[in-house]
Motif scaffolding. Structure first.
Motif, PDB file in Angstrom:
ATOM      1  N   ASP A  82      10.203   0.823 -15.393  1.00  0.00           N
ATOM      2  CA  ASP A  82      11.377   0.456 -14.610  1.00  0.00           C
ATOM      3  C   ASP A  82      10.987   0.290 -13.138  1.00  0.00           C
ATOM      4  O   ASP A  82      11.339   1.097 -12.281  1.00  0.00           O
ATOM      5  N   MET A  83      10.256  -0.757 -12.860  1.00  0.00           N
ATOM      6  CA  MET A  83       9.813  -1.027 -11.505  1.00  0.00           C
ATOM      7  C   MET A  83      10.988  -1.463 -10.637  1.00  0.00           C
ATOM      8  O   MET A  83      12.004  -1.949 -11.137  1.00  0.00           O
TER       9      MET A  83
ATOM     10  N   TYR B  74       4.138 -10.987 -14.932  1.00  0.00           N
ATOM     11  CA  TYR B  74       4.973 -10.616 -13.805  1.00  0.00           C
ATOM     12  C   TYR B  74       4.279  -9.546 -12.977  1.00  0.00           C
ATOM     13  O   TYR B  74       3.725  -8.591 -13.525  1.00  0.00           O
ATOM     14  N   CYS B  75       4.332  -9.673 -11.668  1.00  0.00           N
ATOM     15  CA  CYS B  75       3.920  -8.590 -10.805  1.00  0.00           C
ATOM     16  C   CYS B  75       5.141  -7.774 -10.428  1.00  0.00           C
ATOM     17  O   CYS B  75       6.273  -8.269 -10.419  1.00  0.00           O
TER      18      CYS B  75
ATOM     19  N   SER C 162      -1.181  -3.507 -16.463  1.00  0.00           N
ATOM     20  CA  SER C 162      -2.031  -2.743 -15.570  1.00  0.00           C
ATOM     21  C   SER C 162      -1.224  -2.300 -14.366  1.00  0.00           C
ATOM     22  O   SER C 162      -0.259  -2.955 -13.973  1.00  0.00           O
ATOM     23  N   CYS C 163      -1.633  -1.186 -13.767  1.00  0.00           N
ATOM     24  CA  CYS C 163      -0.917  -0.664 -12.607  1.00  0.00           C
ATOM     25  C   CYS C 163      -1.826   0.242 -11.796  1.00  0.00           C
ATOM     26  O   CYS C 163      -2.732   0.881 -12.347  1.00  0.00           O
TER      27      CYS C 163
ATOM     28  N   ASP D 233       0.803  -1.219   0.000  1.00  0.00           N
ATOM     29  CA  ASP D 233       0.000   0.000   0.000  1.00  0.00           C
ATOM     30  C   ASP D 233       0.835   1.269   0.000  1.00  0.00           C
ATOM     31  O   ASP D 233       0.271   2.368  -0.078  1.00  0.00           O
ATOM     32  N   SER D 234       2.157   1.136   0.058  1.00  0.00           N
ATOM     33  CA  SER D 234       3.050   2.285  -0.052  1.00  0.00           C
ATOM     34  C   SER D 234       3.759   2.346  -1.402  1.00  0.00           C
ATOM     35  O   SER D 234       4.641   3.175  -1.600  1.00  0.00           O
ATOM     36  N   TYR D 235       3.378   1.486  -2.332  1.00  0.00           N
ATOM     37  CA  TYR D 235       4.047   1.363  -3.616  1.00  0.00           C
ATOM     38  C   TYR D 235       3.060   1.461  -4.772  1.00  0.00           C
ATOM     39  O   TYR D 235       1.871   1.165  -4.630  1.00  0.00           O
ATOM     40  N   ASN D 236       3.589   1.864  -5.909  1.00  0.00           N
ATOM     41  CA  ASN D 236       2.885   1.630  -7.160  1.00  0.00           C
ATOM     42  C   ASN D 236       3.006   0.147  -7.464  1.00  0.00           C
ATOM     43  O   ASN D 236       4.096  -0.424  -7.390  1.00  0.00           O
ATOM     44  N   ILE D 237       1.911  -0.478  -7.795  1.00  0.00           N
ATOM     45  CA  ILE D 237       1.909  -1.920  -7.999  1.00  0.00           C
ATOM     46  C   ILE D 237       1.228  -2.240  -9.319  1.00  0.00           C
ATOM     47  O   ILE D 237       0.219  -1.635  -9.684  1.00  0.00           O
ATOM     48  N   GLY D 238       1.784  -3.224 -10.018  1.00  0.00           N
ATOM     49  CA  GLY D 238       1.199  -3.534 -11.307  1.00  0.00           C
ATOM     50  C   GLY D 238       1.650  -4.850 -11.885  1.00  0.00           C
ATOM     51  O   GLY D 238       2.384  -5.617 -11.261  1.00  0.00           O
ATOM     52  N   TRP D 239       1.182  -5.083 -13.097  1.00  0.00           N
ATOM     53  CA  TRP D 239       1.417  -6.321 -13.807  1.00  0.00           C
ATOM     54  C   TRP D 239       1.985  -6.042 -15.183  1.00  0.00           C
ATOM     55  O   TRP D 239       1.577  -5.095 -15.863  1.00  0.00           O
TER      56      TRP D 239
END
Length: 121
Positions: free
Chosen positions: A107-108, A95-96, A49-50, A30-36
């Motif tokens: 560039d995650m 990939y998550c 998606s993100c 919940d403190s990060y940008n998260i995506g696939w």
């Protein structure tokens, strides 16, 4: 140690559904940008998606809009990708990923190993 563990991939017929999960440890999602992201053989990795941490806005690739939905469960520290109306062109390793910065980007910072999704015609 930061780990992202993707699961839920498999073989499905066109028109079917899958739900991918990504359990995180070492970071709080919940403190990060998260995506696939996904990557098909012979092709470059593409964003799917993100969720942008800064404003909870979401991104979907044009190819999946209306079919896929990204979500997260903070209590479980897990992110999801609900994949509906699957098409053969969705076949790829998924990939998550997570990024500390204010917006989703390619560039995650952290990546899971990926889970294979195969859609038959």
């Amino acid at each position: 140690e930061v780990q992202l563990q993707a699961s839920g991939g498999g073989l499905v017929q066109a028109g079917g559904s899958l739900r991918l999960s990504c359990a995180a440890s070492g970071i709080t999602l919940d403190s990060y940008n998260i995506g696939w992201f996904h990557q098909a053989p012979g092709k470059e990795r593409e964003g799917v998606s993100c969720i942008n941490f800064s404003d909870d806005s979401t991104y979907y690739a044009d190819s999946v809009k209306g079919r896929f939905a990204v979500s997260s469960d903070n209590a479980k520290n897990t992110m999801y990708l609900q994949m509906n109306s699957l098409k053969p062109e969705d076949t790829a390793v998924y990939y998550c990923a997570a990024r500390l910065g204010p917006r989703c980007r390619h560039d995650m910072d952290y990546w899971g190993k990926g889970t294979q999704v195969t859609v038959s015609s």
